[in-house]
Design an enzyme around this catalytic site. Structure first.
Site, PDB file in Angstrom:
ATOM      1  N   LYS A 136       0.814  -1.221   0.000  1.00 10.51           N
ATOM      2  CA  LYS A 136       0.000   0.000   0.000  1.00 10.51           C
ATOM      3  C   LYS A 136       0.845   1.266   0.000  1.00 10.51           C
ATOM      4  O   LYS A 136       0.369   2.334  -0.383  1.00 10.51           O
ATOM      5  CB  LYS A 136      -0.935   0.000   1.217  1.00 10.51           C
ATOM      6  CG  LYS A 136      -2.074  -0.986   1.063  1.00 10.51           C
ATOM      7  CD  LYS A 136      -3.202  -0.677   2.012  1.00 10.51           C
ATOM      8  CE  LYS A 136      -4.393  -1.550   1.698  1.00 10.51           C
ATOM      9  NZ  LYS A 136      -5.443  -1.475   2.696  1.00 10.51           N
ATOM     10  N   LYS A 215      -4.689 -10.141  -5.319  1.00 10.38           N
ATOM     11  CA  LYS A 215      -5.964 -10.453  -4.672  1.00 10.38           C
ATOM     12  C   LYS A 215      -7.009  -9.365  -4.920  1.00 10.38           C
ATOM     13  O   LYS A 215      -6.660  -8.205  -5.167  1.00 10.38           O
ATOM     14  CB  LYS A 215      -5.752 -10.669  -3.167  1.00 10.38           C
ATOM     15  CG  LYS A 215      -5.526  -9.413  -2.388  1.00 10.38           C
ATOM     16  CD  LYS A 215      -5.982  -9.562  -0.945  1.00 10.38           C
ATOM     17  CE  LYS A 215      -6.096  -8.176  -0.325  1.00 10.38           C
ATOM     18  NZ  LYS A 215      -7.198  -7.981   0.548  1.00 10.38           N
ATOM     19  N   LYS A 218     -10.708  -3.851  -2.241  1.00  8.44           N
ATOM     20  CA  LYS A 218     -11.615  -2.706  -2.413  1.00  8.44           C
ATOM     21  C   LYS A 218     -10.889  -1.554  -3.088  1.00  8.44           C
ATOM     22  O   LYS A 218     -11.435  -0.851  -3.914  1.00  8.44           O
ATOM     23  CB  LYS A 218     -12.110  -2.204  -1.051  1.00  8.44           C
ATOM     24  CG  LYS A 218     -12.801  -3.242  -0.233  1.00  8.44           C
ATOM     25  CD  LYS A 218     -13.348  -2.591   1.028  1.00  8.44           C
ATOM     26  CE  LYS A 218     -13.325  -3.535   2.202  1.00  8.44           C
ATOM     27  NZ  LYS A 218     -12.080  -3.466   2.975  1.00  8.44           N
TER      28      LYS A 218
HETATM   29  N1  AQP Z   1      -9.486 -11.139  -1.975  1.00 10.13           N
HETATM   30  C1  AQP Z   1      -9.819 -11.653  -0.799  1.00 10.13           C
HETATM   31  N2  AQP Z   1     -10.047 -12.981  -0.675  1.00 10.13           N
HETATM   32  C2  AQP Z   1     -10.393 -13.512   0.521  1.00 10.13           C
HETATM   33  N3  AQP Z   1     -10.522 -12.776   1.668  1.00 10.13           N
HETATM   34  C3  AQP Z   1     -10.293 -11.457   1.578  1.00 10.13           C
HETATM   35  N4  AQP Z   1     -10.337 -10.462   2.493  1.00 10.13           N
HETATM   36  C4  AQP Z   1     -10.019  -9.292   1.893  1.00 10.13           C
HETATM   37  N5  AQP Z   1      -9.769  -9.485   0.596  1.00 10.13           N
HETATM   38  C5  AQP Z   1      -9.930 -10.823   0.357  1.00 10.13           C
HETATM   39  C6  AQP Z   1     -10.687 -10.644   3.894  1.00 10.13           C
HETATM   40  O1  AQP Z   1     -11.801  -9.813   4.168  1.00 10.13           O
HETATM   41  C7  AQP Z   1     -11.724  -9.380   5.532  1.00 10.13           C
HETATM   42  C8  AQP Z   1     -11.929  -7.886   5.611  1.00 10.13           C
HETATM   43  O2  AQP Z   1     -10.853  -7.245   4.955  1.00 10.13           O
HETATM   44  P1  AQP Z   1     -10.474  -5.749   5.293  1.00 10.13           P
HETATM   45  O3  AQP Z   1     -11.499  -4.846   4.778  1.00 10.13           O
HETATM   46  O4  AQP Z   1     -10.265  -5.604   6.741  1.00 10.13           O
HETATM   47  O5  AQP Z   1      -9.097  -5.432   4.665  1.00 10.13           O
HETATM   48  P2  AQP Z   1      -8.300  -5.981   3.471  1.00 10.13           P
HETATM   49  O6  AQP Z   1      -7.874  -7.387   3.755  1.00 10.13           O
HETATM   50  O7  AQP Z   1      -7.200  -5.018   3.216  1.00 10.13           O
HETATM   51  O8  AQP Z   1      -9.409  -5.966   2.331  1.00 10.13           O
HETATM   52  P3  AQP Z   1      -9.371  -5.230   0.951  1.00 10.13           P
HETATM   53  O9  AQP Z   1     -10.621  -5.561   0.241  1.00 10.13           O
HETATM   54  O10 AQP Z   1      -8.092  -5.530   0.241  1.00 10.13           O
HETATM   55  O11 AQP Z   1      -9.464  -3.711   1.371  1.00 10.13           O
HETATM   56  P4  AQP Z   1      -8.501  -2.501   1.052  1.00 10.13           P
HETATM   57  O12 AQP Z   1      -8.354  -2.446  -0.430  1.00 10.13           O
HETATM   58  O13 AQP Z   1      -9.186  -1.293   1.613  1.00 10.13           O
HETATM   59  O14 AQP Z   1      -7.198  -2.793   1.743  1.00 10.13           O
HETATM   60  C9  AQP Z   1     -10.351  -9.807   6.056  1.00 10.13           C
HETATM   61  O15 AQP Z   1     -10.501 -10.954   6.857  1.00 10.13           O
HETATM   62  C10 AQP Z   1      -9.588 -10.127   4.808  1.00 10.13           C
HETATM   63  O16 AQP Z   1      -8.585 -11.110   5.034  1.00 10.13           O
END
Ligand code: AQP
Length: 352
Positions: A136, A215, A218
Site C-alpha cells: 500500500k 488479490k 476494495k
Molecule cells: N481477496 C480476498 N479474498 C479472501 N478474503 C479477503 N479479504 C479481503 N480481501 C480478500 C478478507 O476480508 C476481511 C476484511 O478485509 P479488510 O477490509 O479488513 O481489509 P483488506 O484485507 O485489506 O481488504 P481489501 O478488500 O483488500 O481492502 P482494502 O483495499 O481497503 O485494503 C479480512 O478478513 C480479509 O482477510
C-alpha cells in the site's frame, strides 16, 4: 446436493477457552469501511463469520474498523457514509446484532489506547516487513505513520477482547502472526495477560481480482461489489480473468489455477464440481459457460441478501451499533485495567 461449509480450518488448534465468563472461546474479526464490500471479503471472511454466529458455540464480536480506514487518504463525509453502508451490508449478510456484538471500532477508545501500549513491545523492524505496508505504501508520495503501525492497532483490536480465534482471509495471516508474537512479548515483559489468537481461514481464503493481478481488493478497482446490481455484477464476472493459458474455447483449461473454479468450490453445490472440472479440462465449455453457472450460484445466495438489505432500517441499525459498542466497552475497560496495572501506568486515584 450438499453445500460446502464456508469454514475451512483453524490453522492450529486453540485450547484457550478460558477467555469468556461462560468458558466459550471468543471470536473477533473486523472489516475496513474502505470502498465497497466485495465478493472476496464475503467468501473469504464474512460468510465464515455468519457460520460462526449461527453455530453459537463461541462468543463472537465483529467490528467495522474505521480507525484502520484512515491510514490511507480519505474524505471524512465519505467515511461516515461508508461506516453506515458497511453496517447495513453486514447485517444483510447475516451478522444479526441480536446474536453477535457488532460495533464500530472508534466507538471503543480503548483500541487506540492499547495500540500505543503494545507499540512499546513491538519491534520497529517487524512492521517494515509487513507485506500490506509495502504494497500500500509503494510509489505513494505520502505514506502515513499510521499505515506503518496498522498491524499494532490490529493486534490491539484482537488482544483487547482476549480473542482466541480470528477468522480472516489469508492476506491478514501475517498481521495475525504479529498479534500472536505481541501477546508473547507482552507476557514475557509484563506477565500473561493475553491468550495467543489463532487464525481461522475460510474455504476461500484468497479470491483474486477480476484483472488477475493480485488479490481482489476494495482499493484496487479489481473487485465485484457484493451488492452491485445484477447486470453490473454479470458484466464484471463475464469479463473476469481466468486461466491465462486458455486463449480459445478449444484450449483445455486448468481449474486449479482459475479464480472462477475457486469461487465454484466455495459456492456451487459440491455435486457439480466434477462436471465443471470435466467440461473445463476437456474444453467442452468456454469460460463464459462456466461463469454463467457461477453467476447462478451467486444469484441464489445474493438475491435474499439484497432483499434483506433493502428492508433494513438505518435508525434501528444505529441503535444496535450503540448497544454493540457498550457491550464491547465493558470487556475493553476490564482488559485495560489489567494492562495499566501490570504496566505500572496511571495514578490509581483516577479510578479507571
Ligand atoms: N481477496 C480476498 N479474498 C479472501 N478474503 C479477503 N479479504 C479481503 N480481501 C480478500 C478478507 O476480508 C476481511 C476484511 O478485509 P479488510 O477490509 O479488513 O481489509 P483488506 O484485507 O485489506 O481488504 P481489501 O478488500 O483488500 O481492502 P482494502 O483495499 O481497503 O485494503 C479480512 O478478513 C480479509 O482477510
Amino acid at each position: 446436493m450438499s453445500h460446502k461449509s464456508p469454514l475451512a480450518h483453524t490453522l492450529s488448534p486453540f485450547d484457550d477457552a478460558r477467555a469468556t465468563p461462560r468458558g466459550r472461546a471468543r471470536v473477533l474479526s473486523g472489516i475496513q469501511p474502505t470502498g465497497e464490500l466485495h465478493i472476496g471479503n464475503w467468501l473469504g471472511a464474512v460468510r465464515t463469520w455468519v457460520a460462526q454466529i449461527e453455530a453459537d458455540v463461541e462468543d463472537t464480536l465483529f467490528c467495522i474498523v474505521d480507525a484502520h480506514a484512515i491510514t490511507v487518504p480519505y474524505e471524512p463525509a465519505d467515511l461516515q457514509a461508508r461506516i453506515e453502508g458497511f453496517a447495513l451490508d453486514l447485517v444483510a449478510c447475516g451478522l444479526d446484532p441480536e446474536k453477535t456484538t457488532l460495533f464500530v471500532q472508534s466507538d471503543v477508545r480503548e483500541h487506540t489506547e492499547l495500540a500505543w501500549y503494545l507499540a512499546s513491545v513491538t519491534p520497529y523492524g517487524d512492521l517494515g516487513r509487513m507485506t500490506q505496508f509495502k504494497e500500500k505504501g509503494e510509489g505513494k508520495d505520502f505514506v502515513s505513520t499510521a499505515l506503518f503501525t496498522y498491524p499494532v492497532l490490529m493486534s490491539a483490536d484482537i488482544l483487547l477482547y482476549k480473542a482466541t480465534v480470528v477468522p480472516v482471509g489469508d492476506d491478514q495471516v501475517q498481521h495475525l502472526e504479529l498479534a500472536r508474537e505481541t501477546a508473547r512479548r507482552f507476557a514475557h515483559r509484563f506477565g500473561p495477560v493475553f491468550p495467543e489468537p489463532q487464525p481461522r481461514l475460510s474455504s476461500a481464503p484468497r479470491i483474486m481480482g477480476i484483472d488477475g493481478d493480485g488479490k481482489m481488493s476494495k482499493s484496487k478497482g479489481n473487485a465485484i461489489s457484493l451488492f452491485e446490481d445484477k447486470d453490473a455484477f454479470w458484466n464484471k464476472l463475464r469479463g473476469a480473468f481466468t486461466d491465462p493459458q486458455r486463449l480459445k474455447k478449444s484450449d483445455p483449461g486448468r481449474p486449479e489455477v482459475c479464480n472462477i473454479y475457486t469461487m465454484h468450490k466455495a459456492l456451487t453445490p459440491s455435486d457439480k464440481h466434477a462436471e465443471i472440472r470435466d467440461n473445463c479440462t476437456g474444453a467442452k465449455w468456454g469460460c463464459v459457460d462456466c461463469k454463467k453457472l457461477l453467476f447462478e450460484s451467486f444469484e441464489r445466495e445474493l438475491v435474499p441478501l439484497r432483499t434483506k438489505r433493502e428492508a433494513l432500517s438505518a435508525g434501528k441499525l444505529r441503535e444496535a451499533l450503540g448497544d454493540g459498542a457498550s457491550k464491547a466497552r465493558k470487556i475493553a475497560a476490564e482488559t485495560m485495567r489489567e494492562v495499566r496495572d501490570v504496566m505500572g501506568l496511571g495514578s490509581r486515584a483516577a479510578g479507571l
